[in-house]
Design a protein around this motif. Structure first.
Motif, PDB file in Angstrom:
ATOM      1  N   LYS A 131       0.489  -1.260   0.064  1.00 30.10           N
ATOM      2  CA  LYS A 131      -0.147   0.078  -0.001  1.00 30.10           C
ATOM      3  C   LYS A 131       1.052   1.300  -0.111  1.00 30.10           C
ATOM      4  N   GLU A 132       1.823   1.306   0.770  1.00 32.95           N
ATOM      5  CA  GLU A 132       2.613   2.281   0.565  1.00 32.95           C
ATOM      6  C   GLU A 132       3.577   2.099  -0.825  1.00 32.95           C
ATOM      7  N   GLY A 133       3.679   1.665  -1.596  1.00 32.08           N
ATOM      8  CA  GLY A 133       4.014   1.623  -2.944  1.00 32.08           C
ATOM      9  C   GLY A 133       5.455   1.066  -2.915  1.00 32.08           C
ATOM     10  N   ILE A 134       5.315  -0.013  -2.136  1.00 37.96           N
ATOM     11  CA  ILE A 134       6.993  -1.427  -1.897  1.00 37.96           C
ATOM     12  C   ILE A 134       6.687  -1.996  -2.574  1.00 37.96           C
ATOM     13  N   PRO A 135       7.868  -2.445  -3.385  1.00 35.26           N
ATOM     14  CA  PRO A 135       7.743  -3.728  -4.031  1.00 35.26           C
ATOM     15  C   PRO A 135       7.667  -5.100  -2.921  1.00 35.26           C
ATOM     16  N   ILE A 136       6.673  -5.491  -3.094  1.00 38.91           N
ATOM     17  CA  ILE A 136       6.859  -7.201  -2.632  1.00 38.91           C
ATOM     18  C   ILE A 136       7.847  -7.859  -2.205  1.00 38.91           C
ATOM     19  N   ARG A 137       8.400  -7.991  -3.829  1.00 40.40           N
ATOM     20  CA  ARG A 137       9.923  -8.826  -3.630  1.00 40.40           C
ATOM     21  C   ARG A 137      10.780  -8.037  -3.959  1.00 40.40           C
ATOM     22  N   TYR A 138      11.910  -9.457  -3.648  1.00 40.81           N
ATOM     23  CA  TYR A 138      13.114  -8.660  -4.008  1.00 40.81           C
ATOM     24  C   TYR A 138      14.128  -9.438  -5.326  1.00 40.81           C
ATOM     25  N   ASP A 139      13.138  -9.858  -5.957  1.00 39.91           N
ATOM     26  CA  ASP A 139      14.087 -10.442  -7.279  1.00 39.91           C
ATOM     27  C   ASP A 139      12.296 -10.924  -7.796  1.00 39.91           C
ATOM     28  N   SER A 140      12.366 -11.507  -8.549  1.00 37.70           N
ATOM     29  CA  SER A 140      11.791 -12.095  -9.698  1.00 37.70           C
ATOM     30  C   SER A 140      10.217 -13.030  -9.012  1.00 37.70           C
ATOM     31  N   PHE A 141      11.440 -14.005  -8.313  1.00 37.22           N
ATOM     32  CA  PHE A 141      11.085 -15.712  -8.194  1.00 37.22           C
ATOM     33  C   PHE A 141      10.930 -15.494  -6.446  1.00 37.22           C
ATOM     34  N   HIS A 142      11.133 -14.134  -5.540  1.00 40.90           N
ATOM     35  CA  HIS A 142      10.871 -14.771  -4.044  1.00 40.90           C
ATOM     36  C   HIS A 142      10.161 -13.183  -3.660  1.00 40.90           C
ATOM     37  N   LEU A 143       9.556 -13.453  -2.690  1.00 43.01           N
ATOM     38  CA  LEU A 143       9.220 -12.470  -1.611  1.00 43.01           C
ATOM     39  C   LEU A 143      10.051 -11.392  -0.708  1.00 43.01           C
ATOM     40  N   ARG A 144       9.790 -10.170  -0.866  1.00 39.98           N
ATOM     41  CA  ARG A 144      10.907  -9.443   0.046  1.00 39.98           C
ATOM     42  C   ARG A 144      10.664 -10.172   1.519  1.00 39.98           C
ATOM     43  N   PRO A 145      11.599 -10.218   2.064  1.00 42.43           N
ATOM     44  CA  PRO A 145      11.327 -10.818   3.418  1.00 42.43           C
ATOM     45  C   PRO A 145      10.558 -10.023   4.771  1.00 42.43           C
ATOM     46  N   GLY A 146      11.363  -8.981   4.892  1.00 35.73           N
ATOM     47  CA  GLY A 146      10.468  -7.233   5.571  1.00 35.73           C
ATOM     48  C   GLY A 146       8.583  -7.873   5.113  1.00 35.73           C
ATOM     49  N   TYR A 147       7.999  -7.469   4.337  1.00 33.78           N
ATOM     50  CA  TYR A 147       6.950  -7.899   3.733  1.00 33.78           C
ATOM     51  C   TYR A 147       6.318  -9.664   4.082  1.00 33.78           C
ATOM     52  N   VAL A 148       6.924 -10.538   3.458  1.00 34.07           N
ATOM     53  CA  VAL A 148       6.839 -11.655   4.798  1.00 34.07           C
ATOM     54  C   VAL A 148       6.428 -10.748   6.159  1.00 34.07           C
ATOM     55  N   ARG A 149       7.536 -11.080   6.528  1.00 36.04           N
ATOM     56  CA  ARG A 149       7.349 -11.111   8.199  1.00 36.04           C
ATOM     57  C   ARG A 149       5.717  -9.919   8.463  1.00 36.04           C
ATOM     58  N   GLU A 150       5.754  -9.001   7.801  1.00 33.17           N
ATOM     59  CA  GLU A 150       4.771  -8.134   7.983  1.00 33.17           C
ATOM     60  C   GLU A 150       3.064  -8.715   7.723  1.00 33.17           C
ATOM     61  N   HIS A 151       3.032  -9.521   6.048  1.00 30.63           N
ATOM     62  CA  HIS A 151       2.515  -9.611   5.887  1.00 30.63           C
ATOM     63  C   HIS A 151       1.941 -11.108   5.198  1.00 30.63           C
ATOM     64  N   VAL A 152       2.082 -11.541   5.476  1.00 24.63           N
ATOM     65  CA  VAL A 152       2.149 -12.734   4.711  1.00 24.63           C
ATOM     66  C   VAL A 152       1.535 -13.760   5.452  1.00 24.63           C
ATOM     67  N   LYS A 153       0.310 -13.934   6.015  1.00 27.87           N
ATOM     68  CA  LYS A 153      -0.165 -14.612   7.187  1.00 27.87           C
ATOM     69  C   LYS A 153      -0.325 -16.119   6.812  1.00 27.87           C
ATOM     70  N   PHE A 154      -0.930 -16.475   5.337  1.00 24.79           N
ATOM     71  CA  PHE A 154      -1.632 -17.500   5.197  1.00 24.79           C
ATOM     72  C   PHE A 154      -1.158 -19.376   5.389  1.00 24.79           C
ATOM     73  N   LEU A 155       0.352 -18.840   5.770  1.00 27.26           N
ATOM     74  CA  LEU A 155       0.632 -20.593   6.583  1.00 27.26           C
ATOM     75  C   LEU A 155       0.893 -20.094   8.602  1.00 27.26           C
ATOM     76  N   ASP A 156      -0.009 -18.560   8.720  1.00 20.10           N
ATOM     77  CA  ASP A 156       0.112 -18.447  10.353  1.00 20.10           C
ATOM     78  C   ASP A 156      -0.145 -19.836  10.075  1.00 20.10           C
ATOM     79  N   GLN A 157      -1.369 -20.269  10.630  1.00 21.03           N
ATOM     80  CA  GLN A 157      -2.185 -21.958  10.859  1.00 21.03           C
ATOM     81  C   GLN A 157      -1.160 -22.864  11.521  1.00 21.03           C
TER      82      GLN A 157
END
Length: 227
Positions: A197-223
């Motif tokens: 939402k802040e306009g920051i890319p959520i990936r650090y390359d074509s194939f992987h999500l950025r660690p900071g984004y994962v830590r704060e927003h990727v919640k689908f594995l929390d269970q």
């Protein structure tokens, strides 16, 4: 269990379990970059590719605390028509070899279920050149060029996967795994998310999500690390 696409979820999982005591939930990673977690699948150019699942099964047999297994990978990247990854020596781009690999994955899941392990199969995240931060924010000698288009639809991505994601879903469910599809969380209104939402890319390359984004927003594995 998996490759670097499994490794990318570590920041979020660590955040969730870091405060647990010894009686609480923990996470153990058995991963190797460029290595699909499918018994019998190899790539002669990737060192140790055939050793991942045997090592995992060895660890599993020695640690009775393990009651859940999460299997994640850059699945579609291993099944391209000209894939260097093989099953019994035949490229995974071959239809019969593809079927054998999927059957091998099914057998692994069934074996884990027979051992009374819960299995969660995580299909591919959306990947592609149009989602790469280097495409979104090209840099030259005079600074950043104007932002390029971030428009990349879920269907465009699926069109590149040769149907492997749907096959994985069917294989996983039939073998007794719970299936989590990251596309349900990383696509909105049919479009793949490229920036937060802040306009920051959520990936650090074509194939992987950025660690900071994962830590704060990727919640689908929390269970998977819930008690």
């Amino acid at each position: 269990l998996g490759d670097s696409n499994a490794q990318q979820y570590a920041p979020r999982l660590y955040e969730l379990v870091k405060g647990n005591d010894q009686a609480g939930r923990g996470v153990q990673y058995v991963t190797s970059g460029g290595t699909p977690p499918i018994p019998g699948v190899e790539n002669q150019q990737v060192k140790g590719c055939g050793e991942l699942t045997p090592k995992f099964l060895e660890i599993l047999s020695k640690d009775s605390r393990i009651d859940r297994v999460v299997i994640a990978a850059w699945w579609h990247g291993y099944f391209f028509k000209d894939s260097k990854y093989t099953c019994h020596g035949v490229t995974l781009g071959n239809e019969e070899s593809r079927k054998e690999a999927l059957q091998s994955l099914s057998n692994l899941i069934k074996d884990l279920r027979a051992k009374n392990k819960q299995v969660i199969l995580v299909t591919s995240i959306p990947t592609g050149r149009l989602l790469d931060p280097r495409h979104l924010h090209a840099r030259g000698f005079t600074g950043l060029y104007p932002k390029r288009s971030t428009s990349y639809s879920k269907q465009q991505f699926l069109d590149t996967t040769r149907g492997i994601i749907q096959d994985l879903k069917e294989v996983g469910k039939q073998a007794g795994a719970e299936v989590i599809d990251p596309l349900d969380y990383l696509c909105t209104n049919g479009m793949c998310i490229a920036e937060d939402k802040e306009g920051i890319p959520i990936r650090y390359d074509s194939f992987h999500l950025r660690p900071g984004y994962v830590r704060e927003h990727v919640k689908f594995l929390d269970q998977t690390v819930a008690q």
